[in-house]
Design a protein around this motif. Structure first.
Motif, mmCIF file in Angstrom:
data_model
loop_
_atom_site.group_PDB
_atom_site.id
_atom_site.type_symbol
_atom_site.label_atom_id
_atom_site.label_comp_id
_atom_site.label_asym_id
_atom_site.label_seq_id
_atom_site.Cartn_x
_atom_site.Cartn_y
_atom_site.Cartn_z
ATOM 1 N N GLY A 150 39.527 38.623 37.284
ATOM 2 C CA GLY A 150 40.137 39.762 36.624
ATOM 3 C C GLY A 150 39.139 40.487 35.745
ATOM 4 O O GLY A 150 38.321 39.864 35.062
ATOM 5 N N ALA A 151 39.202 41.829 35.748
ATOM 6 C CA ALA A 151 38.239 42.635 34.986
ATOM 7 C C ALA A 151 38.911 43.545 33.967
ATOM 8 O O ALA A 151 38.398 43.720 32.863
ATOM 9 N N MET A 152 40.050 44.140 34.337
ATOM 10 C CA MET A 152 40.614 45.159 33.460
ATOM 11 C C MET A 152 42.130 45.220 33.619
ATOM 12 O O MET A 152 42.661 45.061 34.717
ATOM 13 N N ILE A 153 42.817 45.447 32.499
ATOM 14 C CA ILE A 153 44.259 45.695 32.503
ATOM 15 C C ILE A 153 44.491 47.079 31.917
ATOM 16 O O ILE A 153 44.170 47.342 30.762
ATOM 17 N N LEU A 154 45.042 47.969 32.736
ATOM 18 C CA LEU A 154 45.456 49.295 32.281
ATOM 19 C C LEU A 154 46.973 49.368 32.351
ATOM 20 O O LEU A 154 47.588 48.787 33.260
ATOM 21 N N TYR A 155 47.567 50.090 31.436
ATOM 22 C CA TYR A 155 49.023 50.150 31.380
ATOM 23 C C TYR A 155 49.570 51.415 32.014
ATOM 24 O O TYR A 155 49.037 52.515 31.821
ATOM 25 N N THR A 156 50.643 51.244 32.799
ATOM 26 C CA THR A 156 51.341 52.378 33.392
ATOM 27 C C THR A 156 52.012 53.180 32.282
ATOM 28 O O THR A 156 52.148 52.713 31.148
ATOM 29 N N SER A 157 52.460 54.380 32.618
ATOM 30 C CA SER A 157 53.031 55.258 31.594
ATOM 31 C C SER A 157 54.369 54.781 31.073
ATOM 32 O O SER A 157 54.789 55.156 29.981
ATOM 33 N N GLY A 158 55.076 53.947 31.854
ATOM 34 C CA GLY A 158 56.342 53.410 31.371
ATOM 35 C C GLY A 158 57.432 54.450 31.216
ATOM 36 O O GLY A 158 58.253 54.367 30.302
ATOM 37 N N THR A 159 57.476 55.443 32.137
ATOM 38 C CA THR A 159 58.473 56.505 32.021
ATOM 39 C C THR A 159 59.870 56.045 32.437
ATOM 40 O O THR A 159 60.864 56.612 32.003
ATOM 41 N N THR A 160 59.960 55.026 33.286
ATOM 42 C CA THR A 160 61.270 54.548 33.732
ATOM 43 C C THR A 160 61.565 53.136 33.267
ATOM 44 O O THR A 160 62.676 52.655 33.426
ATOM 45 N N SER A 161 60.591 52.440 32.717
ATOM 46 C CA SER A 161 60.784 51.080 32.210
ATOM 47 C C SER A 161 59.644 50.797 31.246
ATOM 48 O O SER A 161 58.804 51.655 30.997
ATOM 49 N N LEU A 162 59.616 49.586 30.699
ATOM 50 C CA LEU A 162 58.507 49.228 29.822
ATOM 51 C C LEU A 162 57.192 49.305 30.595
ATOM 52 O O LEU A 162 57.146 48.969 31.784
ATOM 53 N N VAL A 166 48.425 46.680 34.663
ATOM 54 C CA VAL A 166 47.867 46.663 36.018
ATOM 55 C C VAL A 166 46.528 45.934 35.977
ATOM 56 O O VAL A 166 45.567 46.407 35.377
ATOM 57 N N LEU A 167 46.482 44.766 36.605
ATOM 58 C CA LEU A 167 45.269 43.947 36.603
ATOM 59 C C LEU A 167 44.408 44.255 37.826
ATOM 60 O O LEU A 167 44.848 44.089 38.967
ATOM 61 N N SER A 168 43.174 44.684 37.577
ATOM 62 C CA SER A 168 42.197 44.927 38.642
ATOM 63 C C SER A 168 41.069 43.918 38.516
ATOM 64 O O SER A 168 40.683 43.541 37.407
ATOM 65 N N THR A 169 40.536 43.500 39.649
ATOM 66 C CA THR A 169 39.395 42.586 39.656
ATOM 67 C C THR A 169 38.091 43.385 39.643
ATOM 68 O O THR A 169 38.081 44.604 39.826
ATOM 69 N N HIS A 170 36.980 42.681 39.445
ATOM 70 C CA HIS A 170 35.671 43.346 39.532
ATOM 71 C C HIS A 170 35.441 43.887 40.945
ATOM 72 O O HIS A 170 34.840 44.957 41.108
ATOM 73 N N LEU A 171 35.912 43.164 41.963
ATOM 74 C CA LEU A 171 35.768 43.645 43.335
ATOM 75 C C LEU A 171 36.532 44.946 43.523
ATOM 76 O O LEU A 171 36.045 45.889 44.160
ATOM 77 N N MET A 305 46.228 56.688 41.489
ATOM 78 C CA MET A 305 47.093 56.164 40.438
ATOM 79 C C MET A 305 46.494 54.883 39.893
ATOM 80 O O MET A 305 45.533 54.344 40.466
ATOM 81 N N THR A 306 47.036 54.402 38.795
ATOM 82 C CA THR A 306 46.467 53.239 38.110
ATOM 83 C C THR A 306 46.305 52.056 39.054
ATOM 84 O O THR A 306 45.297 51.341 39.009
ATOM 85 N N GLU A 307 47.284 51.836 39.915
ATOM 86 C CA GLU A 307 47.279 50.658 40.775
ATOM 87 C C GLU A 307 46.291 50.729 41.930
ATOM 88 O O GLU A 307 45.922 49.683 42.489
ATOM 89 N N ILE A 308 45.868 51.902 42.316
ATOM 90 C CA ILE A 308 45.067 52.033 43.543
ATOM 91 C C ILE A 308 43.746 52.768 43.329
ATOM 92 O O ILE A 308 42.974 52.931 44.277
ATOM 93 N N GLY A 309 43.474 53.203 42.112
ATOM 94 C CA GLY A 309 42.303 54.051 41.916
ATOM 95 C C GLY A 309 42.510 55.351 42.663
ATOM 96 O O GLY A 309 43.621 55.858 42.773
ATOM 97 N N MET A 310 41.450 55.917 43.205
ATOM 98 C CA MET A 310 41.573 57.123 44.021
ATOM 99 C C MET A 310 41.782 56.711 45.475
ATOM 100 O O MET A 310 41.118 55.809 45.966
#
Length: 498
Positions: A150-162, A166-171, A305-310
């Motif tokens: 694991g490398a980074m956790i970014l948070y979604t905007s939470g417009t419909t829930s908390l 989003v955990l991304s690996t270095h790969l 988007m946060t989960e998939i990058g570009m």
């Protein structure tokens, strides 16, 4: 200074390779790659202390854009930790949520945030490290960090829930970078200006990480200023610029306030840029066309988007179609599916993504992670698109932009584009409101630049599209509510009609 292990991560290798070349420019200061990696190693030493490896422990950081940000991020990675960037504008309650959700027990912050954070961190048992007060660490062996960690956790905007982490690996991160470097032709000659918040993938990956990956320069602006952005443009060193539609909207307004001589001077300067990109929210066709007229640059629009990058992009070389986000990026698989999750062609469907650029999991949320993927590993974006002549065209988000009315599926984005062509409309947003008879009815929130009425808008819209697509309700505001990346928060608009 720490001693590097034989196995180095991608940014370590590149920082050593680029040595004394300039990596970052912030204010009046410039920082070389060598200085950047050396300070990152020192941060890693402070974080590790007597430990040999943080073993994927989350470390939060809330520091200003520039040298402190990148060295903190890299230092966390060198120590084997997971970087958790926190928005500078977050209130304390939002920060508490992130720290509690990730379980982070270490927090790096700039000195001007200590008054906000110190009491909470002390009570919560969180180690608070003030970036400006970091001592020199003792030499220490850095851990070997495999790319699948694991490398980074970014948070979604939470417009419909908390918000979800989003955990991304270095790969995953390196795959995102490599895909963009190939598609958008980054090089060591690139000099880009970062004006985006750095708790979001757009600024972190597209602007900073990809540029530094190839030995380019990243310049930072402390806070948004149209005048200052154009002053930097006019210096002639910058050749790449990335922003969100809201920023381009503001830059256009500033340009239109200038006299013709000054506008032409800036246009000549901008025409020399290698690349200008828009993303993070739908780019109105009117904004794209007006920017091209004023700057001489045809914006490259892309989708991610946060989960998939570009994932999808108009071509660097080739036609950039207004209202379309383009074709799949290198190493990214894209498909459209129907409501039964079956692949479809020649009709609109949900975008699903597969490939090494896709995130690993939602932090601590196994059920949400499982629900986000199909059984055969495709990520469900929740966005609806159609494929036209090889280019994807986003119709909107299932939950907010696809309005189901009287048996029709209507794209709020398409209705917005037509509404923006009215001479009195400055900006607008279209939403679906619950209705017993129709399921949902179309409603529009409008920002005006000159007086008009809902009746006049209704007559105009009926001349442009079938009646079932025309808004039945109008609401006029002075501005639209938006999140940090410029996306309109449509759920906030819906309640205004009740």
């Amino acid at each position: 200074m720490a001693n590097l292990t034989k196995m180095m991560l991608y940014f370590q290798k590149n920082a050593q390779k680029f040595g004394e070349s300039t990596a970052l420019l912030s204010g009046t200061q410039s920082y070389s790659y060598s200085r950047l990696i050396n300070h990152a190693e020192n941060v890693a030493g402070i974080l590790l202390g007597n430990q040999s490896d943080l073993n994927q422990s989350p470390v939060a950081y809330m520091v200003e854009p520039g040298f402190s940000y990148v060295s903190s991020q890299w230092g966390i990675w060198l120590a084997g930790g997971i970087a958790v960037p926190v928005a500078l504008a977050h209130p304390l309650e939002s920060i508490k949520y992130i720290l509690q959700d990730t379980g982070a027990k270490t927090f790096i912050c700039s000195a001007n945030f200590t008054s906000l954070l110190s009491d909470f961190c002390r009570e919560a048992g969180v180690r608070l490290i003030v970036w400006e007060e970091m001592p020199q660490s003792n030499p220490i062996s850095l851990p070997e960090v495999q790319l699948d960690r694991g490398a980074m956790i970014l948070y979604t905007s939470g417009t419909t829930s908390l918000p979800k982490g989003v955990l991304s690996t270095h790969l995953c991160i390196e795959s995102q970078i490599k895909s963009l470097v190939e598609a958008w032709k980054y090089s060591a000659n690139d000099h880009t200006l970062c004006v985006l918040p750095l708790h979001h993938i757009h600024g972190i990956i597209n602007v900073i990480s990809a540029t530094l990956y190839v030995g380019g320069k990243v310049e930072f602006l402390a806070q948004f200023s149209a005048e200052e952005i154009f002053a930097r443009f006019n210096q002639g060193a910058l050749n790449v610029f990335m922003a969100v539609p809201t920023i381009y909207f503001k830059l256009i307004a500033y340009l239109e306030s200038l006299d013709e001589i000054k506008r032409q001077e800036l246009k000549t300067c901008m025409q020399a840029f290698r690349l200008m990109i828009s993303g993070s929210a739908a780019l109105p066709v009117s904004v794209m066309e007006k920017w091209e007229t004023l700057s001489g640059q045809r914006l490259l629009e892309r989708y991610g988007m946060t989960e998939i990058g570009m994932a999808i992009s108009n071509p660097y070389e080739g036609e950039r179609k207004a209202g379309h986000v383009g074709m799949p990026l290198p190493s990214v698989q894209v498909r459209l599916v129907d409501e039964a999750n079956k692949p479809i062609q020649n009709e609109a469907g949900e975008i699903q993504i597969k490939g090494p650029t896709v995130f690993k999991e939602y932090w601590g949320k196994a059920v949400a992670t499982k629900e986000a993927f199909t059984e055969d590993g495709w990520f469900k974006t929740g966005d609806v698109a159609e494929l036209v002549d090889g280019y994807y065209r986003i119709l909107g988000r299932n939950s907010t932009d696809i309005i189901k009315s009287g048996g029709y599926k209507l794209s709020a984005l398409e209705i917005e584009e037509v509404l923006r062509t009215h001479s009195s409309v400055e900006d607008c947003s279209v939403v679906g409101l619950p209705d017993e008879e129709w399921g949902e009815i179309v409603a529009a929130v409008v920002v005006l630049k000159s007086n008009t009425s809902s009746d006049e808008l209704n007559t105009f819209m009926r001349s442009k599209m079938p009646a079932y697509r025309v808004p039945r309700k109008y609401l006029f505001l002075s501005e639209l509510p938006r999140n940090a990346m410029g996306k309109v928060t449509k759920n906030d608009l819906k309640v205004l009609f009740t």
